[in-house]
Enzyme design. Sequence first.
Site, PDB file in Angstrom:
ATOM      1  N   LYS A  16       0.833  -1.199   0.000  1.00 18.21           N
ATOM      2  CA  LYS A  16       0.000   0.000   0.000  1.00 18.21           C
ATOM      3  C   LYS A  16       0.873   1.257   0.000  1.00 18.21           C
ATOM      4  O   LYS A  16       2.032   1.211   0.432  1.00 18.21           O
ATOM      5  CB  LYS A  16      -0.881   0.036   1.254  1.00 18.21           C
ATOM      6  CG  LYS A  16      -1.961  -1.015   1.322  1.00 18.21           C
ATOM      7  CD  LYS A  16      -2.719  -0.899   2.646  1.00 18.21           C
ATOM      8  CE  LYS A  16      -3.798  -1.949   2.773  1.00 18.21           C
ATOM      9  NZ  LYS A  16      -4.914  -1.719   1.844  1.00 18.21           N
ATOM     10  N   ARG A  42     -10.569 -11.477   1.525  1.00 22.36           N
ATOM     11  CA  ARG A  42     -11.416 -12.529   0.959  1.00 22.36           C
ATOM     12  C   ARG A  42     -10.733 -13.897   1.038  1.00 22.36           C
ATOM     13  O   ARG A  42     -11.395 -14.920   1.119  1.00 22.36           O
ATOM     14  CB  ARG A  42     -11.780 -12.173  -0.480  1.00 22.36           C
ATOM     15  CG  ARG A  42     -10.622 -12.113  -1.450  1.00 22.36           C
ATOM     16  CD  ARG A  42     -10.916 -11.271  -2.680  1.00 22.36           C
ATOM     17  NE  ARG A  42     -10.980  -9.860  -2.345  1.00 22.36           N
ATOM     18  CZ  ARG A  42     -11.240  -8.900  -3.242  1.00 22.36           C
ATOM     19  NH1 ARG A  42     -11.471  -9.211  -4.501  1.00 22.36           N
ATOM     20  NH2 ARG A  42     -11.276  -7.644  -2.867  1.00 22.36           N
TER      21      ARG A  42
END
Length: 491
Positions: free
Chosen positions: A267, A341
């Site tokens: 990130k 996920r």
Amino acid sequence: MSALTPIRFSAFDPKSLADVEGHLAVVVTPEGTMDQAARSANRLTKGALARLIASEAFAKAKTGQVITLAWPAGLAVEALHVVVLPRRLTPIEARKAGAKLAEAKGRKPLVVKAGNMARAADLALGLALRSYSFDAHKSAETEKAGTITIGHNKPEEMEAAFAPLLAVAEGVHMTRDLVSEPANILTTTEFANRLEEMTALGLEVEVLEEAELEKLGMRTLLCVGQGSASPSKVVVMKWNGADDKEAAPLALVGKGVVFDTGGISLKPAAGMEDMTMDMGGAGVVAGTMRTLALRKAKANVVGLVGLVENMPSSTAIRPGDVVKSMKGDTVEIINTDAEGRLVLCDVLWYAQERFKPAGVIDLATLTGAIIIGLGHENAGVFSNDDALCGAFLKAADAEGEGAWRLPLGQAYDDQLKSNVADMKNVGGRPAGSITAAQFLQRFIKEGTPWIHLDIAGVASVKAATDYAPKGATGWGVMALNRLVQDQFEAE
């Protein structure tokens, strides 16, 4: 856990105002009608309330607004709060008014003259929810919040009505604490330890360590944490409160990424400090389970959280790698920052295999795309079952927690096609929140009612909400508790 501000109910005495210290609150209707306590305050302050009611400012006041008179003559209090409320009000109106009062009082003791107010327990819940601050790591000693006393004509009845709501406040505060903790404190091990402490409330808590997760085949979950020194874990919390202990439970599943760097798909540095909140889904599951245990819910509910840390290192998962899930499907890793996920899919499959639940609800700070779509007002709701989804949306609306249903469909699912595996872990930029939900739906067995809640926009916010100061909100605990109460508890 952060201590809740003490709230107690006492017998209503509208005349005992002169000696009250700290802060005092009285109620006036939007039409300007004063009850006994307000009339007494008006008399002691030489008509200050009457002048306020006659003012232009009061004419513009809205339901639930709190107007403060500082150091009113004739009273010993530092502030007199005038709460504008109709005689008949909804639970949400009462809670919001309580939250406004909590904000106005700060850490000072408060006496509320509620009289016959039917929603006094909800007013107290608003006070409890808004009277929160996370001070665990401040070196200067923080002033303790003063006690809140609510004067009511039926104090015992209101105390009993407030008891289950106090359990809700405790669950919300636990969630906020977990979401607020820095990652060097709330490691995967510390998180699991805090959940184990809830055995004292009657929950059965089981911690599955990496060796057992490997044996179960939870490779998608394990791959997320393999770049970190912190061990990955799955924690199972069981509450069997129904008369039929064998009845299929509701399963709550939470993403617990205690810190998310994005892994190899790193990130940007700006804002990465906020990724301590990426375990928000697991925090809501924990807070909900605490609430259910405290109020002795007459339902069977199991909470499962996957606890991992997503770090870049020589052992971290790479873009292009292929991993096999517990279900047996293979996943091509396109972006290691789409890790939530991967954690959830294994825990979802495990929950269904082991518990055969009556329904499954997962929660995760899953996608930035949901913030683009819904901002910070609503969580994204995805479901394969209209009845369960409708019941949840009704519960969320009743509790004042924003939630909005988004679609699912084959065209979105097709975006997950991979040339080298059964699926990719991302479907591209278009409809990013929906393709994330489609990924999770692939791990839901046919016939199992399921809801996915993307709470990235509501778990932690930069400005105060109706019920919380800026920061962690505890969103979801109230709605899930209400859903259990309305749909899964025996009459």
